[in-house]
Design a protein around this motif. Structure first.
Motif, PDB file in Angstrom:
ATOM      1  N   ILE A  70       0.719  -1.209   0.048  1.00  0.00           N
ATOM      2  CA  ILE A  70      -0.125  -0.066   0.136  1.00  0.00           C
ATOM      3  C   ILE A  70       0.998   1.186  -0.043  1.00  0.00           C
ATOM      4  O   ILE A  70       0.540   2.423  -0.454  1.00  0.00           O
ATOM      5  N   SER A  71       2.121   1.115   0.601  1.00  0.00           N
ATOM      6  CA  SER A  71       3.053   2.312   0.412  1.00  0.00           C
ATOM      7  C   SER A  71       3.988   2.396  -0.601  1.00  0.00           C
ATOM      8  O   SER A  71       4.689   3.350  -0.548  1.00  0.00           O
ATOM      9  N   VAL A  72       3.863   1.426  -1.490  1.00  0.00           N
ATOM     10  CA  VAL A  72       4.979   1.799  -2.528  1.00  0.00           C
ATOM     11  C   VAL A  72       4.045   1.388  -3.919  1.00  0.00           C
ATOM     12  O   VAL A  72       3.033   1.120  -3.846  1.00  0.00           O
ATOM     13  N   LYS A  73       4.700   1.645  -5.204  1.00  0.00           N
ATOM     14  CA  LYS A  73       4.046   1.360  -6.384  1.00  0.00           C
ATOM     15  C   LYS A  73       3.889   0.016  -6.735  1.00  0.00           C
ATOM     16  O   LYS A  73       3.256  -0.511  -7.158  1.00  0.00           O
ATOM     17  N   THR A 117      -4.165  -3.762  -5.851  1.00  0.00           N
ATOM     18  CA  THR A 117      -5.138  -3.189  -6.932  1.00  0.00           C
ATOM     19  C   THR A 117      -6.049  -2.234  -6.009  1.00  0.00           C
ATOM     20  O   THR A 117      -5.796  -2.102  -4.859  1.00  0.00           O
ATOM     21  N   LYS A 118      -6.686  -1.449  -7.057  1.00  0.00           N
ATOM     22  CA  LYS A 118      -7.749  -0.566  -6.416  1.00  0.00           C
ATOM     23  C   LYS A 118      -8.528  -1.389  -5.360  1.00  0.00           C
ATOM     24  O   LYS A 118      -8.994  -0.703  -4.344  1.00  0.00           O
ATOM     25  N   GLN A 119      -9.153  -2.691  -5.635  1.00  0.00           N
ATOM     26  CA  GLN A 119      -9.807  -3.264  -4.745  1.00  0.00           C
ATOM     27  C   GLN A 119      -9.017  -3.654  -3.357  1.00  0.00           C
ATOM     28  O   GLN A 119      -9.633  -3.645  -2.115  1.00  0.00           O
ATOM     29  N   GLY A 120      -7.712  -3.819  -3.690  1.00  0.00           N
ATOM     30  CA  GLY A 120      -6.841  -4.218  -2.377  1.00  0.00           C
ATOM     31  C   GLY A 120      -7.049  -3.079  -1.424  1.00  0.00           C
ATOM     32  O   GLY A 120      -6.907  -3.318  -0.372  1.00  0.00           O
ATOM     33  N   ILE A 121      -6.683  -1.876  -2.238  1.00  0.00           N
ATOM     34  CA  ILE A 121      -6.561  -0.653  -1.518  1.00  0.00           C
ATOM     35  C   ILE A 121      -7.817  -0.206  -0.572  1.00  0.00           C
ATOM     36  O   ILE A 121      -7.699   0.004   0.642  1.00  0.00           O
ATOM     37  N   GLU A 122      -9.095  -0.472  -1.068  1.00  0.00           N
ATOM     38  CA  GLU A 122     -10.268  -0.267  -0.428  1.00  0.00           C
ATOM     39  C   GLU A 122     -10.414  -1.384   0.655  1.00  0.00           C
ATOM     40  O   GLU A 122     -10.860  -0.930   1.642  1.00  0.00           O
ATOM     41  N   TYR A 172     -10.341  -2.391   6.418  1.00  0.00           N
ATOM     42  CA  TYR A 172      -9.746  -3.457   7.587  1.00  0.00           C
ATOM     43  C   TYR A 172      -9.319  -2.451   8.539  1.00  0.00           C
ATOM     44  O   TYR A 172      -9.387  -2.809   9.594  1.00  0.00           O
ATOM     45  N   PHE A 173      -8.651  -1.503   7.995  1.00  0.00           N
ATOM     46  CA  PHE A 173      -7.939  -0.443   9.106  1.00  0.00           C
ATOM     47  C   PHE A 173      -9.041   0.276   9.823  1.00  0.00           C
ATOM     48  O   PHE A 173      -8.809   0.513  11.125  1.00  0.00           O
ATOM     49  N   LYS A 174     -10.091   0.653   9.085  1.00  0.00           N
ATOM     50  CA  LYS A 174     -11.290   1.437   9.821  1.00  0.00           C
ATOM     51  C   LYS A 174     -12.004   0.403  11.215  1.00  0.00           C
ATOM     52  O   LYS A 174     -12.220   0.710  12.154  1.00  0.00           O
ATOM     53  N   ALA A 175     -12.089  -0.792  10.656  1.00  0.00           N
ATOM     54  CA  ALA A 175     -12.553  -1.744  11.662  1.00  0.00           C
ATOM     55  C   ALA A 175     -11.553  -2.074  12.693  1.00  0.00           C
ATOM     56  O   ALA A 175     -12.066  -2.019  13.659  1.00  0.00           O
ATOM     57  N   LEU A 176     -10.142  -2.007  12.390  1.00  0.00           N
ATOM     58  CA  LEU A 176      -9.414  -2.111  13.577  1.00  0.00           C
ATOM     59  C   LEU A 176      -9.588  -1.060  14.392  1.00  0.00           C
ATOM     60  O   LEU A 176      -9.291  -1.126  15.455  1.00  0.00           O
ATOM     61  N   GLN A 177      -9.528   0.162  14.029  1.00  0.00           N
ATOM     62  CA  GLN A 177      -9.844   1.405  14.872  1.00  0.00           C
ATOM     63  C   GLN A 177     -11.036   1.221  15.692  1.00  0.00           C
ATOM     64  O   GLN A 177     -10.976   1.706  16.997  1.00  0.00           O
ATOM     65  N   THR A 178     -12.082   0.581  15.242  1.00  0.00           N
ATOM     66  CA  THR A 178     -13.233   0.278  16.081  1.00  0.00           C
ATOM     67  C   THR A 178     -12.983  -0.353  17.421  1.00  0.00           C
ATOM     68  O   THR A 178     -13.450  -0.292  18.743  1.00  0.00           O
ATOM     69  N   TYR A 179     -11.926  -1.513  17.334  1.00  0.00           N
ATOM     70  CA  TYR A 179     -11.490  -2.199  18.360  1.00  0.00           C
ATOM     71  C   TYR A 179     -10.464  -1.555  19.328  1.00  0.00           C
ATOM     72  O   TYR A 179     -10.407  -1.613  20.541  1.00  0.00           O
ATOM     73  N   MET A 180      -9.711  -0.581  18.311  1.00  0.00           N
ATOM     74  CA  MET A 180      -8.728  -0.013  19.484  1.00  0.00           C
ATOM     75  C   MET A 180      -9.339   1.171  20.041  1.00  0.00           C
ATOM     76  O   MET A 180      -8.671   1.599  21.166  1.00  0.00           O
ATOM     77  N   ASN A 181     -10.542   1.992  19.620  1.00  0.00           N
ATOM     78  CA  ASN A 181     -11.061   3.180  20.316  1.00  0.00           C
ATOM     79  C   ASN A 181     -12.746   2.661  20.664  1.00  0.00           C
ATOM     80  O   ASN A 181     -13.679   2.976  20.051  1.00  0.00           O
ATOM     81  N   PRO A 182     -13.025   1.655  21.337  1.00  0.00           N
ATOM     82  CA  PRO A 182     -14.367   1.118  21.840  1.00  0.00           C
ATOM     83  C   PRO A 182     -15.214   2.273  22.269  1.00  0.00           C
ATOM     84  O   PRO A 182     -16.329   2.274  21.969  1.00  0.00           O
ATOM     85  N   THR A 183     -14.794   3.241  23.041  1.00  0.00           N
ATOM     86  CA  THR A 183     -15.458   4.460  23.518  1.00  0.00           C
ATOM     87  C   THR A 183     -16.262   5.029  22.242  1.00  0.00           C
ATOM     88  O   THR A 183     -17.292   5.379  22.492  1.00  0.00           O
ATOM     89  N   ASP A 184     -15.330   4.999  21.230  1.00  0.00           N
ATOM     90  CA  ASP A 184     -15.976   5.739  20.020  1.00  0.00           C
ATOM     91  C   ASP A 184     -17.545   5.094  19.647  1.00  0.00           C
ATOM     92  O   ASP A 184     -18.425   5.476  19.100  1.00  0.00           O
TER      93      ASP A 184
END
Lengths: 100, 195
Positions: free
Chosen positions: A22-25, A74-79, A84-96
């Motif tokens: 995700i961070s390289v071409k 791929t574009k699908q991979g980025i999405e 996935y990252f947003k879902a992880l954040q829900t575990y990290m910030n349960p108060t949200d």
């Protein structure tokens, strides 16, 4: 509510590969192998799973008479990675989640 | 690497760790700075000698040396392509920047044929400054950034000085913006490779 984590990405080696791509071409198989310290066999299997899911493209070519495998997200991979990252954040910030 | 029992915290740490590992994966480009640095430096000094010491009419033939730079860049570019294991967006941006600067050098050559070479060095030094400053900022390498700033200052000075002095100013600009940062960049990559 906690969001479900994509099982394709929620695996240490596949997630490591996706985080790098995700961070390289694009990156060569050998580069991914060096950075993840994985075995060629295991890495090949995990790369194939990501390819089958449509998250990465794998291009095989010859360079200097040596076979070269190049991986690109791929574009699908980025999405999928973003979801996935947003879902992880829900575990990290349960108060949200409680506030919602 | 294991593929099971990954906690959300471990996942985030893993993502961060892997992004950090690729962050500094920009290939060593010091060889291009050194090649062009020495070629341009040699051309400047040669032109100055031909014009002011030998008093040769066609002193600008010294710039024929850039053929070495072009041939060397093509060769090194192909070699670099063969050994590059990862292509980063920063690396791609730097490559496109220098291609644009290279094309601008050639465009200026034809422009100066029309408008005259009296202030040619001022514009060439400005291009050294842009290339070095932007590259330095992108790869977070301050000697290139400082070299670029130095070249901008020298470009302004050159506009107030005569053509012969500008030849030497151009040599000095290339020394501080390409050659010295080029060697420092090479040292940095060698150190990184050893660690």
């Amino acid at each position: 509510m906690f969001k479900e984590l994509d099982p394709i990405l929620h695996s240490q080696l596949r997630l490591a590969v996706m985080s790098m791509l995700i961070s390289v071409k694009e990156a060569e198989f050998i580069f991914l192998k060096e950075k993840t310290n994985a075995t060629s066999g295991n890495l090949s299997v995990q790369i194939n799973k990501l390819k089958e899911a449509g998250y990465i493209e794998v291009k095989k070519q010859f360079s200097n008479n040596y076979p070269q495998t190049i991986c690109k997200i791929t574009k699908q991979g980025i999405e999928a990675f973003e979801v996935y990252f947003k879902a992880l954040q829900t575990y990290m910030n349960p108060t949200d989640n409680l506030e919602q | 690497m294991q593929t099971e029992n990954l906690s959300p915290k471990e996942s985030i740490d893993l993502i961060q760790g892997m992004i950090n590992k690729t962050k500094n994966a920009v290939a060593d480009s010091s060889v291009f700075f050194l090649l062009w640095g020495w070629v341009v430096f040699a051309a400047c000094i040669l032109q100055y000698i031909l014009k002011n010491v030998v008093h040769y009419q066609y002193h600008y033939y010294a710039w024929g040396l850039i053929i070495i730079g072009i041939a060397g860049s093509v060769y090194l570019g192909i070699q670099k392509g063969k050994i590059t294991k990862v292509k980063t967006y920063i690396g791609e941006s730097i490559e496109q920047l220098w291609i644009s600067i290279g094309i601008t050098y050639f465009a200026l050559y034809f422009i100066f044929i029309k408008i005259g070479y009296q202030n040619a060095f001022t514009f060439y030094i400005l291009l050294y400054a842009i290339g070095c400053f932007v590259t330095g900022r992108l790869i977070k390498f301050s000697p290139l950034v400082l070299g670029g700033i130095g070249a901008w200052i020298l470009a302004v000075c050159s506009a107030y000085l005569d053509y012969d002095t500008n030849i030497l100013i151009s040599a000095f600009a290339i020394l501080i913006s390409y050659i010295i940062p080029g060697y420092l960049l090479r040292m940095k990559y060698k150190k990184t490779a050893l660690n």
